[in-house]
Enzyme design. Structure first.
Site, mmCIF file in Angstrom:
data_model
loop_
_atom_site.group_PDB
_atom_site.id
_atom_site.type_symbol
_atom_site.label_atom_id
_atom_site.label_comp_id
_atom_site.label_asym_id
_atom_site.label_seq_id
_atom_site.Cartn_x
_atom_site.Cartn_y
_atom_site.Cartn_z
ATOM 1 N N GLU A 31 -0.365 -9.114 -3.007
ATOM 2 C CA GLU A 31 0.766 -8.695 -3.839
ATOM 3 C C GLU A 31 1.780 -8.086 -2.891
ATOM 4 O O GLU A 31 1.462 -7.146 -2.159
ATOM 5 C CB GLU A 31 0.314 -7.705 -4.913
ATOM 6 C CG GLU A 31 -0.709 -8.294 -5.890
ATOM 7 C CD GLU A 31 -0.281 -9.597 -6.553
ATOM 8 O OE1 GLU A 31 0.938 -9.811 -6.729
ATOM 9 O OE2 GLU A 31 -1.154 -10.430 -6.864
ATOM 10 N N CYS A 51 7.132 -1.260 -5.523
ATOM 11 C CA CYS A 51 7.421 -2.680 -5.359
ATOM 12 C C CYS A 51 8.223 -3.184 -6.544
ATOM 13 O O CYS A 51 8.960 -4.149 -6.444
ATOM 14 C CB CYS A 51 6.125 -3.455 -5.226
ATOM 15 S SG CYS A 51 4.937 -2.928 -6.445
HETATM 16 P P1 NAD Z 1 3.424 -2.938 5.076
HETATM 17 O O1 NAD Z 1 3.439 -4.417 4.949
HETATM 18 O O2 NAD Z 1 4.188 -2.310 6.161
HETATM 19 O O3 NAD Z 1 1.914 -2.429 5.253
HETATM 20 C C1 NAD Z 1 0.899 -2.820 4.355
HETATM 21 C C2 NAD Z 1 -0.419 -2.806 5.108
HETATM 22 O O4 NAD Z 1 -0.384 -3.843 6.081
HETATM 23 C C3 NAD Z 1 -0.682 -1.500 5.847
HETATM 24 O O5 NAD Z 1 -2.047 -1.184 5.772
HETATM 25 C C4 NAD Z 1 -0.277 -1.853 7.254
HETATM 26 O O6 NAD Z 1 -0.907 -1.066 8.230
HETATM 27 C C5 NAD Z 1 -0.716 -3.294 7.344
HETATM 28 N N1 NAD Z 1 -0.019 -4.045 8.386
HETATM 29 C C6 NAD Z 1 1.247 -3.878 8.811
HETATM 30 N N2 NAD Z 1 1.527 -4.764 9.802
HETATM 31 C C7 NAD Z 1 0.409 -5.494 9.973
HETATM 32 C C8 NAD Z 1 0.069 -6.567 10.840
HETATM 33 N N3 NAD Z 1 0.943 -7.066 11.701
HETATM 34 N N4 NAD Z 1 -1.165 -7.072 10.749
HETATM 35 C C9 NAD Z 1 -2.048 -6.586 9.847
HETATM 36 N N5 NAD Z 1 -1.787 -5.581 9.015
HETATM 37 C C10 NAD Z 1 -0.570 -5.038 9.069
HETATM 38 O O7 NAD Z 1 3.851 -2.360 3.649
HETATM 39 P P2 NAD Z 1 4.059 -0.847 3.225
HETATM 40 O O8 NAD Z 1 5.307 -0.347 3.855
HETATM 41 O O9 NAD Z 1 2.806 -0.070 3.383
HETATM 42 O O10 NAD Z 1 4.278 -1.046 1.664
HETATM 43 C C11 NAD Z 1 5.510 -1.450 1.132
HETATM 44 C C12 NAD Z 1 5.505 -2.926 0.810
HETATM 45 O O11 NAD Z 1 4.439 -3.217 -0.078
HETATM 46 C C13 NAD Z 1 6.773 -3.354 0.086
HETATM 47 O O12 NAD Z 1 7.179 -4.612 0.551
HETATM 48 C C14 NAD Z 1 6.327 -3.424 -1.374
HETATM 49 O O13 NAD Z 1 7.114 -4.276 -2.172
HETATM 50 C C15 NAD Z 1 4.925 -3.918 -1.216
HETATM 51 N N6 NAD Z 1 4.093 -3.591 -2.375
HETATM 52 C C16 NAD Z 1 3.847 -4.584 -3.271
HETATM 53 C C17 NAD Z 1 3.087 -4.319 -4.411
HETATM 54 C C18 NAD Z 1 2.817 -5.392 -5.411
HETATM 55 O O14 NAD Z 1 1.971 -5.196 -6.285
HETATM 56 N N7 NAD Z 1 3.490 -6.530 -5.346
HETATM 57 C C19 NAD Z 1 2.579 -3.036 -4.610
HETATM 58 C C20 NAD Z 1 2.841 -2.050 -3.661
HETATM 59 C C21 NAD Z 1 3.597 -2.351 -2.538
#
Ligand code: NAD
Length: 541
Positions: free
Chosen positions: A293, A327
């Site tokens: 998501e 999100c």
């Molecule tokens: P992010 O993508 O920066 O991080 C999410 C996770 O991915 C973290 O645990 C992070 O450490 C990990 N991550 C980051 N880079 C990575 C890589 N290169 N390889 C592997 N893992 C990696 O997101 P965030 O800033 O924590 O959250 C915000 C984002 O999440 C926004 O885009 C938001 O829209 C989305 N979000 C979506 C939903 C949904 O239900 N659609 C819900 C909550 C948040």
């Protein structure tokens, strides 16, 4: 289950407490906040139920007071990740065979621990780590998390009860096996409930998990692990590793036993992980399940028949609660010219009354954004807007990171419906408004549908059923969660299962049985009571 068709408690949504002045919950959460704020937490890795202190540590600070240190957490190296995988696979031998009522019992107990003894603590941790107001912490870390745990238990039993037809001579049964191997949960900073639910729902279905929380959510992840531990999740079932996301992910995804990714976070990261899984596909013992998501560019469109005050309220709550870091947060709005002056006036009046500051002061509606990277990114878009001839900043536009990462609730008015902030996810308290001619409603619906790559949430405000019907049809693929006369945020487990399509994710609807189905691999068992003894069918005579 050997000796009864057990019924689980009927799931009910946890009531949201008010935190009004004088309430017990307000006193409790502020007291927990103060104690925790003045203490230093040390967060280990959790591998095989053991607390691993690696010595390689990072500090943790609240986004609203970034020079104040509330603790440290230990980070993993590759060996720790490999240990987490090995221990999960070992734990699977017993966990996957434990009768489901025991798994249900553990997670129902976790729900009650959050509802009672841990409520103030998990909310205070979320206020400190993620700068949520007490209300935002309550609807996330307490209520949504409790709801996930309770409803998922009910959904699990509904899935198990879904069985095929049988005949007098053959009994057909489906058992919903956990995935073979181990699963991987990668969670975002913005919801404590999502952080807890992603590993928990896979474990509930009998899977073993390696969980990598966001660096910005470690502080409240520690409380989640305390709760899981007290609820009785056995050693090795949910293992937690913090640290370099790339190293951790590379290690996990290169294991032949990797069997599923449960991700919530940004679109780019998810697509990269999907690609990596594709590259490794020949190494895996089974096709991994991939659930993600991801981002959103969520919209509000008002029709000329809408009530201006309701539209303005939808924008203020939808765009600025939790600093626009949901999100589902509204970040683009399309308002007809005839009602814009009124909507604008209500909007500016509301924004002028919004207070911003630490979540410890409960009169603040807006607090800080999560970290410096996010602050700088949002500030750069605000700066660009100040320079652009296509837009005006009609509210906010100020920011200050001297103490915390504070950005004023900002409204950008654009004359260009394709202006960058109409399509790019900023993930901050910024909404861009495009004013359209009333007679261009149908054209504007097309614009809403086509402007962004995302399709997570969206809302139509109107009192005209024909206009509502037109929007519902024209925007059929523009949002996985579509709201009529309501803000596009605030989905409740068991009521509005959540998820979007296009670049917003695989739409496996967190908070529904559909999501849990991704974490099982059904086995069909046919048992014939009297087996044939002659290969010849009658037609052969
Ligand atoms: P992010 O993508 O920066 O991080 C999410 C996770 O991915 C973290 O645990 C992070 O450490 C990990 N991550 C980051 N880079 C990575 C890589 N290169 N390889 C592997 N893992 C990696 O997101 P965030 O800033 O924590 O959250 C915000 C984002 O999440 C926004 O885009 C938001 O829209 C989305 N979000 C979506 C939903 C949904 O239900 N659609 C819900 C909550 C948040």
């Amino acid at each position: 289950m050997g000796k009864g068709f057990f019924k689980v408690p009927v799931a009910k949504n946890e009531a949201v407490l008010s935190y009004a002045p004088g309430s017990t919950e307000r006193k409790n959460v502020l007291s927990a906040y103060k104690t925790m704020y003045q203490s230093k937490l040390e967060v280990p890795l959790y591998i095989n139920g053991k607390h691993i202190k690696t010595g390689a540590t990072q500090t943790m600070s609240p986004p609203h007071d970034h020079q104040h240190i509330v603790g440290t957490y230990h980070t993993a190296n590759q060996t720790h990740v490999e240990q987490a995988i090995a221990t999960a696979l070992e734990a699977r031998k017993t966990w996957a065979n434990l009768p489901w009522e025991h798994r249900a019992g553990i997670f129902l107990r976790a729900a009650e621990l959050i509802a009672g003894p841990y409520r103030a603590k998990i909310n205070a941790a979320t206020m400190i780590a993620q700068s949520k107001t007490a209300h935002q912490a309550e609807i996330d870390a307490a209520c949504e998390f409790i709801d996930f745990l309770r409803f998922n238990v009910q959904f699990m039993t509904e899935i198990y009860a879904d069985q095929p037809q049988s005949t007098n001579d053959a009994w057909n049964r489906i058992e919903y096996r956990p995935l073979e191997g181990f699963t991987y949960a990668v969670t975002p900073f913005n919801f404590t409930a999502i952080a807890g639910n992603l590993p928990a729902c896979m474990a509930l279905m009998g899977n073993v998990v390696v969980w990598k929380p966001s660096d910005s959510q470690v502080y409240s992840a520690k409380v989640i692990m305390d709760i899981f531990n007290e609820a009785g999740v056995p050693p090795g079932v949910i293992n937690v590793v913090f640290g370099d996301p790339v190293m951790i992910t590379n290690t996990v995804l290169s294991s032949p036993d990797f069997s599923g990714l449960h991700f919530t976070g940004s679109t780019f990261v998810f697509k990269e992980l999907w690609k990596q899984i594709g590259t490794n596909i020949h190494n895996y013992k089974t096709y991994p399940r991939i659930v993600g998501e991801t981002g959103g560019k969520d919209f509000i469109i008002a029709h000329q028949s809408a009530y201006s005050k309701q539209v303005a309220t939808g924008i203020v709550r939808g765009a600025f609660e939790f600093q626009g870091q949901k999100c589902s947060a509204a970040s683009r709005a399309y308002i007809p010219k005839s009602i814009w002056p009124e909507v604008k006036s209500y909007l500016l009046e509301d924004i002028a009354s919004i207070q911003m500051g630490s979540p410890e002061d409960l009169s603040n509606f807006v607090t800080a954004v999560i970290h410096e990277g996010s602050f700088d990114k949002i500030a750069s878009y605000i700066d660009a807007a100040k320079e652009s001839s296509e837009v005006d900043i009609i509210a906010g536009g100020g920011y200050d990171k001297s103490k915390g990462y504070f950005i004023e609730p900002t409204v950008i008015l654009t004359s260009n419906p394709d202006y960058e902030t109409m399509s790019t996810e900023l993930f901050g308290p910024v909404i861009t408004v495009y004013v359209y001619n009333d007679e261009d409603y149908v054209e504007t619906l097309k614009l809403v549908d086509q402007t962004s790559e995302y399709a997570l949430t969206g809302a139509i405000f109107s009192t005209d059923r024909y206009a509502i019907d037109q929007a519902t049809k024209a925007l059929v693929n523009a949002a996985g969660n579509f709201y009529i006369n309501d803000k596009p945020t605030g989905a409740v487990v068991g009521q509005q299962p959540f998820g979007g399509a296009r670049a917003s994710g695989t739409n496996d609807k967190a908070g529904s049985a559909q999501n849990l189905l991704r974490w099982v691999s059904p086995r069909m068992i046919k048992e014939t009571f009297v087996s044939p003894k002659d290969y010849k069918y009658p037609f052969l005579d």
